[in-house]
Write a protein that holds these residues in place. Structure first.
Motif, PDB file in Angstrom:
ATOM      1  N   UNK A 142      -0.327 -26.844  16.528  1.00 15.74           N
ATOM      2  CA  UNK A 142       0.057 -27.991  15.698  1.00 15.74           C
ATOM      3  C   UNK A 142       1.009 -27.557  14.592  1.00 15.74           C
ATOM      4  N   UNK A 143       0.727 -26.410  13.992  1.00 12.37           N
ATOM      5  CA  UNK A 143       1.602 -25.889  12.938  1.00 12.37           C
ATOM      6  C   UNK A 143       3.006 -25.684  13.486  1.00 12.37           C
ATOM      7  N   UNK A 144       3.099 -25.068  14.661  1.00 15.80           N
ATOM      8  CA  UNK A 144       4.400 -24.828  15.281  1.00 15.80           C
ATOM      9  C   UNK A 144       5.101 -26.146  15.598  1.00 15.80           C
ATOM     10  N   UNK A 145       4.365 -27.096  16.184  1.00 15.12           N
ATOM     11  CA  UNK A 145       4.966 -28.386  16.544  1.00 15.12           C
ATOM     12  C   UNK A 145       5.525 -29.094  15.315  1.00 15.12           C
ATOM     13  N   UNK A 146       4.770 -29.089  14.217  1.00 11.17           N
ATOM     14  CA  UNK A 146       5.246 -29.749  12.992  1.00 11.17           C
ATOM     15  C   UNK A 146       6.493 -29.076  12.444  1.00 11.17           C
TER      16      UNK A 146
END
Length: 415
Positions: free
Chosen positions: A249-253
């Motif tokens: 999720x961190x990467x996607x954001x």
């Protein structure tokens, strides 16, 4: 590509029921060894390997020169367990003790599997923690060198570099856990040598209580950077593991709306520590699902799906294992260049068990097959651009990252 909240599938945590194989094996009388043998026989995924495992057990228990017994020393038991597990010759099978960083990281990854004991092991709240500085070392030619520094962790903030030779901590030999035990909130003096022929130097580092999976999430986020090269913005991120709750999720954001959103290309560093994760994790970069957002009345965005559509280069090495190897394979078959060295060849599904001394036993409980019978176990994923990395006295030099940057510049120059 769905967002990556609570993972419905975690490769390292795959649980399957035991197969109930029966072998006529002698018992040593030592509870740790005998329980380890029992768990392997009941749960190991490859029944054809149990004959040689049984032979290894018999050698330990019936050895005339020093048979394992209930009164055997801790060192003898350790060696016996290591020997019989090694006879299986596969990944995701090993014993981990509480004097190692691996123990705490795997305990957090496998916390569901040991949920009945986690509060007893990590009082009062059952949150896995250990006192440390966020670095990992390994021995080469009898000397100890830093092999990993977690981005944003105390060692990173203090300037520790991959390749530093660790000489001592507070004047005593380095120990992964014991060197920092009961020192959280204080500082330690780490004596090290950065270059082969130079005098040692001392670095003072704050010790923290580290929660492994949270430390990995922070390291993923702290690794993100953008570098300007010849008028192009090249992003970078390091996936230390796919086992965290929010790492992807961190990467996607960051790709959709954060520091990486305006990058012309992204380097994805898969030189990690552990695998895990959903099997479709690489869809973030190679999937066919369109980027999708929900926008509320007040104009706030809620991320639905993310698909990065600009150039990608990935870095791999022997630290790329399990779910990270599946990730690397998916990138490669979709034409994304891999830079570095062959991955670990460690793609099975494992389950964790506690032994009577509270050490952690990981057993490979399921095979892993890609497409039409392709197995990465024992084989790994080869890089498209092979670049070696020499650890001792690297002093922060990273030829694999340099080569990935050069490849990205080449791709961007072609338009």
């Amino acid at each position: 590509m769905k967002t990556f909240g609570p993972l419905p599938f975690v490769l390292l945590l795959l649980l399957v029921p035991g197969q109930g194989f029966t072998l006529d094996l002698p018992r040593s009388g030592h509870s740790v060894f005998d329980r380890a043998v029992e768990l392997v026989v009941d749960n190991f995924y490859d029944a054809s390997a149990l004959d040689r495992f049984g032979a290894a057990v018999r050698r330990q228990v019936t050895n005339e020169r020093g048979a394992l017994t209930a009164k055997s020393s801790e060192e003898r038991v350790d060696a016996a367990v290591e020997s019989v597990l090694a006879s299986l010759g596969v990944s995701h099978t090993g014993r981990f003790t509480a004097d190692t960083i691996d123990y705490y990281e795997l305990a957090d990854i496998f916390r569901f599997a040991i949920r009945n004991d986690v509060k007893r092991l990590f009082p009062p709240d059952g949150e896995v923690r250990y006192a440390g500085i966020g670095m990992v070392t390994r021995l080469e030619d009898g000397l100890r060198f830093v092999s990993d520094v977690y981005d944003g962790a105390p060692a990173d903030r203090a300037g520790i570099r991959v390749g530093d030779e660790i000489l001592s901590v507070d004047g005593l030999p380095y120990r992964e856990i014991a060197s920092f035990e009961d020192k959280a909130g204080r500082s330690v003096d780490v004596r090290l040598r950065r270059h082969r022929e130079t005098p040692p130097l001392t670095v003072t580092i704050a010790v923290e209580r580290l929660q492994p999976l949270r430390t990995f999430e922070k390291a993923i986020e702290s690794s993100i950077a953008v570098t300007e090269r010849e008028g192009r913005r090249i992003g970078y991120l390091r996936l230390w593991t796919l086992s965290t709750r929010d790492g992807l999720d961190i990467v996607a954001r960051q790709l959709a709306s954060g520091r990486l959103k305006d990058a012309d290309g992204v380097i994805v560093d898969l030189r990690g520590r552990w695998g895990g994760g959903p099997p479709d994790a690489a869809d973030l970069f190679v999937g066919g699902v369109p980027t999708f957002r929900l926008i509320s009345r007040d104009g706030k965005d809620m991320l639905g799906t993310v698909r990065w559509r600009r150039p990608v280069v990935a870095i791999i090495d022997e630290g790329s294992r399990s779910g990270l190897e599946l990730f690397a394979h998916a990138l490669k078959v979709n034409g994304i260049p891999l830079v570095g060295s062959r991955t670990a060849g460690a793609l099975l599904a494992g389950r964790a068990f506690l032994l009577p001394d509270d050490s952690l036993l990981e057993v490979a409980v399921s095979d892993a097959v890609i497409d039409d019978g392709l197995r990465l176990e024992g084989r790994g994923v080869e890089p498209d651009i092979a670049v070696a990395f020499t650890l001792p006295y690297a002093a922060g030099r990273d030829p694999q990252l340099d080569a990935a940057m050069e490849e990205m510049q080449r791709i961007l120059a072609k338009g």
